[in-house]
Design an enzyme around this catalytic site. Structure first.
Site, short mmCIF file in Angstrom:
data_model
loop_
_atom_site.label_atom_id
_atom_site.label_comp_id
_atom_site.label_asym_id
_atom_site.label_seq_id
_atom_site.Cartn_x
_atom_site.Cartn_y
_atom_site.Cartn_z
N SER A 180 0.82 -1.27 0.00
CA SER A 180 -0.11 -0.27 -0.02
C SER A 180 0.69 1.31 -0.14
O SER A 180 1.87 1.13 0.29
CB SER A 180 -0.96 -0.03 1.50
OG SER A 180 -1.49 1.28 1.35
N TYR A 208 -3.58 -0.36 9.56
CA TYR A 208 -3.30 -0.74 8.16
C TYR A 208 -1.78 -0.31 7.80
O TYR A 208 -1.27 -1.14 7.34
CB TYR A 208 -4.44 -0.02 7.48
CG TYR A 208 -4.17 -0.10 6.06
CD1 TYR A 208 -5.14 -1.57 5.48
CD2 TYR A 208 -3.66 0.57 5.13
CE1 TYR A 208 -5.01 -1.66 4.19
CE2 TYR A 208 -3.65 0.30 3.79
CZ TYR A 208 -4.28 -0.98 3.23
OH TYR A 208 -4.55 -0.89 1.93
#
Length: 273
Positions: free
Chosen positions: A154, A167
């Site tokens: 990500s 995350y």
């Protein structure tokens, strides 16, 4: 081998976890179009059946299995079913992931009042949900001495995105795990075993549409910040991940391992000036 044939996945057996997700939908389509035989894993039988039907409509062989990537025995059972049906595994796409509402810290929230247990769950889902399938399905690829494993990283692993602590921590772990596994597998099993990651930018999907757009269709402040930080001046479409996925799964990337490839419209490269 011609350059076009290097991108083919004809008759390769590719396992995809999280195949019922938003990105998983594009991944299934692309892998099927590249000629592979698919095994689609998820937790919802109805959605699995939809993805299998999509792959078969394209002309690919496909099976679907209910499995929980956080449960080692469940994943081992899925591996046994794949081997019983296809006899081998040539690739693995770890597409399980995402955020957990309780792990998102609001703008008006004290960061030290966050729900730490939800943050831990987000870390476990994104990191362990990749590590467990890799250790189980990857063993078949390693012992075979050839194959490709794709993880999903990500922007949060290279840029500190606000609000998403768990995350962010997990995706940093994905990058480290990708590099570590690529090194160990190559040294121990040879130069035909590869591990790479894809770092998507911000993609507008049905899943996040309410977070990125207002009821009138305009972008939220957070979405607009992403767009302003992207040289392409727009959000991505999940289909724009397909080419990179097939490249990394195929022989076209035979000398590429341990890399995280950004598909983000230039977001990670731009300093804003």
């Amino acid at each position: 081998m011609s350059i076009l044939s290097k991108f083919s996945l004809q008759d390769k057996v590719i396992v995809i976890t999280g195949g019922t997700g938003i990105l998983g939908k594009s991944f299934v389509k692309a892998i099927a179009e590249a000629g592979a035989k698919l095994c689609i894993l998820g937790r919802n039988q109805e959605k699995i059946d939809e993805r299998v039907a999509t792959a078969r409509e394209i002309g690919a062989e496909a099976i679907g299995l209910v499995a929980d990537v956080m449960d080692e025995e469940s994943v081992k059972a899925a591996r046994g079913a794949v081997l019983a049906h296809y006899g081998t595994i040539d690739g693995l796409v770890n597409a399980v992931g995402g955020n957990i509402p309780g792990a998102t810290i609001g703008d008006d929230q004290n960061i030290f009042d966050n729900k730490i247990q939800d943050t831990i769950k987000a870390i476990e889902l994104n990191l362990y949900g990749t590590m467990i399938p890799t250790m189980i399905f990857g063993e078949v690829i390693a012992e075979k001495g050839a194959g490709s494993i794709i993880n999903i990283s990500s922007l949060a692993a290279s840029r500190p995105l606000t609000r998403v602590l768990g995350y962010t921590v997990a995706k940093h772990g994905i990058d480290g795990f990708t590099r570590w596994m690529s090194t160990e597998l190559a040294l121990r099993y040879g130069d035909k075993v590869r591990v790479n990651a894809i770092a998507p930018g911000v993609f507008l999907t049905e899943q996040n549409r309410t977070l990125l757009t207002n009821t009138d269709g305009s972008y939220t402040d957070r979405a607009q910040k992403f767009i302003n930080g992207t040289p392409y001046r727009r959000l991505g479409d999940p289909s724009e991940l397909e080419g990179t996925l097939i490249y990394l799964l195929s022989e076209a990337s035979a000398f590429v391992s341990g890399e995280t490839v950004f598909v983000d419209g230039g977001f990670n490269s731009w300093c804003g000036v």
